[in-house]
Scaffold this motif. Structure first.
Motif, PDB file in Angstrom:
ATOM      1  N   GLU A   1      28.499 -28.169 -88.953  1.00  0.00           N
ATOM      2  CA  GLU A   1      29.802 -28.147 -89.620  1.00  0.00           C
ATOM      3  C   GLU A   1      30.921 -27.941 -88.600  1.00  0.00           C
ATOM      4  N   ALA A   2      30.727 -26.980 -87.691  1.00  0.00           N
ATOM      5  CA  ALA A   2      31.749 -26.690 -86.694  1.00  0.00           C
ATOM      6  C   ALA A   2      31.973 -27.881 -85.774  1.00  0.00           C
ATOM      7  N   LEU A   3      30.897 -28.547 -85.354  1.00  0.00           N
ATOM      8  CA  LEU A   3      31.030 -29.696 -84.464  1.00  0.00           C
ATOM      9  C   LEU A   3      31.830 -30.805 -85.129  1.00  0.00           C
ATOM     10  N   GLU A   4      31.562 -31.044 -86.404  1.00  0.00           N
ATOM     11  CA  GLU A   4      32.311 -32.082 -87.127  1.00  0.00           C
ATOM     12  C   GLU A   4      33.796 -31.743 -87.177  1.00  0.00           C
ATOM     13  N   ARG A   5      34.113 -30.483 -87.439  1.00  0.00           N
ATOM     14  CA  ARG A   5      35.514 -30.067 -87.511  1.00  0.00           C
ATOM     15  C   ARG A   5      36.192 -30.135 -86.146  1.00  0.00           C
ATOM     16  N   LEU A   6      35.481 -29.702 -85.118  1.00  0.00           N
ATOM     17  CA  LEU A   6      36.038 -29.732 -83.762  1.00  0.00           C
ATOM     18  C   LEU A   6      36.375 -31.154 -83.338  1.00  0.00           C
ATOM     19  N   LEU A   7      35.459 -32.077 -83.584  1.00  0.00           N
ATOM     20  CA  LEU A   7      35.698 -33.466 -83.210  1.00  0.00           C
ATOM     21  C   LEU A   7      36.825 -34.070 -84.042  1.00  0.00           C
ATOM     22  N   ALA A   8      36.874 -33.712 -85.336  1.00  0.00           N
ATOM     23  CA  ALA A   8      37.944 -34.220 -86.202  1.00  0.00           C
ATOM     24  C   ALA A   8      39.307 -33.716 -85.749  1.00  0.00           C
ATOM     25  N   ASP A   9      39.343 -32.485 -85.250  1.00  0.00           N
ATOM     26  CA  ASP A   9      40.601 -31.900 -84.763  1.00  0.00           C
ATOM     27  C   ASP A   9      40.900 -32.286 -83.322  1.00  0.00           C
ATOM     28  N   LYS A  10      40.076 -33.148 -82.744  1.00  0.00           N
ATOM     29  CA  LYS A  10      40.243 -33.641 -81.379  1.00  0.00           C
ATOM     30  C   LYS A  10      40.262 -32.508 -80.348  1.00  0.00           C
ATOM     31  N   ILE A  11      39.433 -31.509 -80.594  1.00  0.00           N
ATOM     32  CA  ILE A  11      39.245 -30.426 -79.632  1.00  0.00           C
ATOM     33  C   ILE A  11      38.117 -30.817 -78.690  1.00  0.00           C
ATOM     34  N   GLU A  12      38.342 -30.633 -77.406  1.00  0.00           N
ATOM     35  CA  GLU A  12      37.334 -31.015 -76.420  1.00  0.00           C
ATOM     36  C   GLU A  12      36.057 -30.200 -76.628  1.00  0.00           C
ATOM     37  N   VAL A  13      34.954 -30.898 -76.788  1.00  0.00           N
ATOM     38  CA  VAL A  13      33.653 -30.260 -76.970  1.00  0.00           C
ATOM     39  C   VAL A  13      32.764 -30.678 -75.803  1.00  0.00           C
ATOM     40  N   GLY A  14      32.112 -29.717 -75.199  1.00  0.00           N
ATOM     41  CA  GLY A  14      31.234 -30.009 -74.082  1.00  0.00           C
ATOM     42  C   GLY A  14      29.853 -30.416 -74.551  1.00  0.00           C
ATOM     43  N   PRO A  15      28.858 -30.275 -73.696  1.00  0.00           N
ATOM     44  CA  PRO A  15      27.483 -30.594 -74.097  1.00  0.00           C
ATOM     45  C   PRO A  15      27.038 -29.726 -75.276  1.00  0.00           C
ATOM     46  N   VAL A  16      26.309 -30.336 -76.197  1.00  0.00           N
ATOM     47  CA  VAL A  16      25.803 -29.630 -77.374  1.00  0.00           C
ATOM     48  C   VAL A  16      24.355 -30.069 -77.593  1.00  0.00           C
ATOM     49  N   ALA A  17      23.481 -29.092 -77.820  1.00  0.00           N
ATOM     50  CA  ALA A  17      22.071 -29.385 -78.068  1.00  0.00           C
ATOM     51  C   ALA A  17      21.631 -28.777 -79.391  1.00  0.00           C
ATOM     52  N   GLU A  18      20.641 -29.407 -80.015  1.00  0.00           N
ATOM     53  CA  GLU A  18      19.994 -28.862 -81.204  1.00  0.00           C
ATOM     54  C   GLU A  18      18.581 -28.439 -80.839  1.00  0.00           C
ATOM     55  N   THR A  19      18.115 -27.362 -81.464  1.00  0.00           N
ATOM     56  CA  THR A  19      16.755 -26.898 -81.226  1.00  0.00           C
ATOM     57  C   THR A  19      15.937 -27.027 -82.500  1.00  0.00           C
ATOM     58  N   GLY A  20      14.653 -27.257 -82.335  1.00  0.00           N
ATOM     59  CA  GLY A  20      13.776 -27.438 -83.479  1.00  0.00           C
ATOM     60  C   GLY A  20      13.563 -26.188 -84.302  1.00  0.00           C
ATOM     61  N   ASP A  21      13.977 -25.026 -83.784  1.00  0.00           N
ATOM     62  CA  ASP A  21      13.837 -23.796 -84.563  1.00  0.00           C
ATOM     63  C   ASP A  21      15.143 -23.396 -85.236  1.00  0.00           C
ATOM     64  N   GLY A  22      16.051 -24.372 -85.416  1.00  0.00           N
ATOM     65  CA  GLY A  22      17.207 -24.157 -86.275  1.00  0.00           C
ATOM     66  C   GLY A  22      18.438 -23.573 -85.622  1.00  0.00           C
ATOM     67  N   ARG A  23      18.687 -23.896 -84.353  1.00  0.00           N
ATOM     68  CA  ARG A  23      19.879 -23.423 -83.678  1.00  0.00           C
ATOM     69  C   ARG A  23      20.638 -24.606 -83.070  1.00  0.00           C
ATOM     70  N   MET A  24      21.945 -24.411 -82.825  1.00  0.00           N
ATOM     71  CA  MET A  24      22.755 -25.385 -82.106  1.00  0.00           C
ATOM     72  C   MET A  24      23.426 -24.668 -80.943  1.00  0.00           C
ATOM     73  N   LEU A  25      23.379 -25.281 -79.765  1.00  0.00           N
ATOM     74  CA  LEU A  25      23.841 -24.667 -78.533  1.00  0.00           C
ATOM     75  C   LEU A  25      25.079 -25.398 -78.028  1.00  0.00           C
ATOM     76  N   PHE A  26      26.205 -24.680 -77.919  1.00  0.00           N
ATOM     77  CA  PHE A  26      27.455 -25.233 -77.403  1.00  0.00           C
ATOM     78  C   PHE A  26      27.640 -24.727 -75.973  1.00  0.00           C
ATOM     79  N   PHE A  27      27.614 -25.624 -74.999  1.00  0.00           N
ATOM     80  CA  PHE A  27      27.750 -25.264 -73.596  1.00  0.00           C
ATOM     81  C   PHE A  27      29.230 -25.229 -73.219  1.00  0.00           C
ATOM     82  N   THR A  28      29.648 -24.142 -72.591  1.00  0.00           N
ATOM     83  CA  THR A  28      31.058 -23.942 -72.240  1.00  0.00           C
ATOM     84  C   THR A  28      31.168 -23.435 -70.805  1.00  0.00           C
TER      85      THR A  28
END
Length: 246
Positions: free
Chosen positions: A121-148
């Motif tokens: 949800e946050a990634l969709e909003r960030l991209l819609a608001d044209k906020i720069e997002v760095g590398p992002v990964a998903e994990t099979g155990d239910g987490r999302m990792l935002f690299f900053t």
């Protein structure tokens, strides 16, 4: 720093297209595993070998009842061992073909680690608001990792500000909502495999994207965590977000 590590090139653009729809096993089958690791290193993420899944939901390490199977470094010296050196990473990848890899946080980059649905949800909003997002990964155990970018390691230790969101490997269970991996912590980097059929760690926003300031993402991530923590009827769900807004 972001210009040095995150500048886009034609080669990186092709990498982003190549990443779409590919998973670690597919990458490993055609040599792409090494290319993904080198791309992460080129983005400034220091890497070190990690354990990998063994049959029976076990870990490749020799620890009986390993509490974090396939999710931890091989060496206790992982912080000093972590490197972006291309030659060393190529040697590790070729000599340890089954190994996962971790990236040590707090040197070049931090990681904001959130529950998967909140992260999407946050990634969709960030991209819609044209906020720069760095590398992002998903994990099979239910987490999302935002690299900053990291908050830094200043010469004057008093200038380094602590945060209640800070997460270290031994405190993971204490941070079921948002976790901030900084100094002394690490995360798995794609392409990594987790115990269980088809579970992996993979990029959804590739390492060619520049590392952003963590504070530019934090509000969106905490808001999404809070929304996913509170059920539709207003009751709190298990695994609380942090911090909660009142």
């Amino acid at each position: 720093m972001s210009a040095e590590y995150g500048g886009r090139t034609g080669r990186q653009g092709r990498l982003s297209q190549w990443l779409r729809g590919r998973r670690p096993k597919e990458a490993a089958d055609d040599g792409g595993r090494e290319a993904l690791l080198l791309a992460a290193a080129a983005a400034g993420l220091p890497l070190a070998p990690a354990a990998h899944p063994a049959p029976g939901y076990r870990c490749s390490c020799d620890r009986v009842g390993c509490p974090t199977p396939a999710r931890h470094p091989v060496s206790f010296a992982w912080q000093t061992q972590s490197t972006t050196d291309r030659g060393q990473i190529e040697r590790w990848a070729r000599h340890q073909p089954d190994a996962n890899f971790i990236t040590a946080t707090g040197m070049v980059h931090d990681v904001l680690d959130v529950p998967l649905e909140a992260g999407r949800e946050a990634l969709e909003r960030l991209l819609a608001d044209k906020i720069e997002v760095g590398p992002v990964a998903e994990t099979g155990d239910g987490r999302m990792l935002f690299f900053t970018l990291t908050r830094g390691t200043p010469e004057d230790e008093d200038e380094w500000w602590p945060c209640e969101l800070d997460c270290h490997p031994e405190t993971m269970d204490e941070h079921p909502g948002l976790r901030w991996h900084c100094r002394g912590s690490y995360v798995l980097v794609p392409p990594s495999r987790l115990p269980g059929e088809g579970l992996d760690v993979h990029w959804v926003h590739g390492p060619e994207h520049a590392l952003p300031d963590p504070l530019s993402l934090l509000e969106h991530l905490t808001d999404a965590c809070a929304r996913h923590h509170v059920g539709q009827d207003g009751d709190h769900q298990s695994g609380g977000a942090w911090p909660l807004r009142h």
